[in-house]
Structures are given as structure tokens and as C-alpha cells.
Design a protein around this motif. Structure first.
Motif, short mmCIF file in Angstrom:
data_model
loop_
_atom_site.label_atom_id
_atom_site.label_comp_id
_atom_site.label_asym_id
_atom_site.label_seq_id
_atom_site.Cartn_x
_atom_site.Cartn_y
_atom_site.Cartn_z
N THR A 61 -28.03 9.88 9.01
CA THR A 61 -29.01 8.28 8.95
C THR A 61 -29.16 8.04 7.74
OG1 THR A 61 -29.60 9.25 11.41
CG2 THR A 61 -31.06 7.63 10.32
N TRP A 62 -29.95 8.94 6.83
CA TRP A 62 -30.22 8.83 5.57
C TRP A 62 -29.06 7.98 4.86
CZ3 TRP A 62 -28.61 10.80 0.94
CH2 TRP A 62 -29.30 10.50 -0.25
N MET A 63 -27.86 8.72 4.88
CA MET A 63 -26.75 8.20 4.17
C MET A 63 -26.42 6.75 4.66
SD MET A 63 -24.86 8.40 1.74
CE MET A 63 -24.63 10.26 1.17
N GLY A 64 -26.49 6.35 5.98
CA GLY A 64 -26.21 5.08 6.55
C GLY A 64 -27.22 4.02 5.89
N ARG A 69 -28.42 -0.48 2.34
CA ARG A 69 -29.36 -1.25 1.60
C ARG A 69 -28.58 -1.49 0.16
NH1 ARG A 69 -34.91 2.10 0.06
NH2 ARG A 69 -33.53 3.48 0.56
N HIS A 70 -27.70 -0.92 -0.25
CA HIS A 70 -27.11 -1.17 -1.40
C HIS A 70 -25.80 -2.10 -1.49
CE1 HIS A 70 -29.74 1.40 -4.03
NE2 HIS A 70 -29.39 2.49 -2.95
N ASN A 71 -25.48 -2.23 -0.03
CA ASN A 71 -24.27 -3.05 -0.18
C ASN A 71 -24.70 -4.43 0.51
OD1 ASN A 71 -22.17 -1.46 -0.84
ND2 ASN A 71 -21.95 -0.65 1.37
#
Length: 71
Positions: A61-64, A69-71
């Protein structure tokens, strides 16, 4: 004050393993007696399985969120 996260990641599996060994040494019908939720053996087997699954999905979930947020 609560212990740090790295301390908990070491302490919880060790306590679970200690509970598992305790259940194996005390319970006469160890493998068959672990199916009842009233048995301490059930939870000593459930905890080592639940924690890595929780950590995996928490990191997933954190990676998602990071990718979103960065894309």
C-alpha cells in the motif's frame, strides 16, 4: 514508551516461536489440537503467519501511494 519498530520486528516472532515451542512441549496432541480457536497453540501458529502478511500488504500500500503521488 513503546519499543521501536526494529525491536518489535525481532521480539514478536521470537515470542511467537517461544509460544509454539511451549505448545509443542506441553500439549499431548500438538498438531491436531491446533485447530480449535480456544487453544493457545492456534494463536502461536497464527501470529507468525499474520505478521509477514500484514507487513507485505502494508508495504504494498505504501509503495502504491508513493507511485501514485510521484506520477
Amino acid at each position: 514508551m513503546f519499543p521501536s519498530f526494529p525491536t518489535m520486528t525481532v521480539l514478536v516472532p521470537l515470542l511467537s516461536l517461544a509460544g509454539l515451542f511451549y505448545s509443542a512441549s506441553v500439549d499431548e496432541n500438538f498438531p491436531q489440537g491446533c485447530t480449535s480457536t480456544t487453544s493457545i497453540c492456534f494463536y502461536s501458529l497464527l501470529l507468525p503467519v499474520t505478521i509477514p502478511v500484514y507487513v507485505f500488504f502494508h508495504l504494498w500500500t505504501w509503495m502504491g501511494l508513493k507511485l501514485f503521488r510521484h506520477n
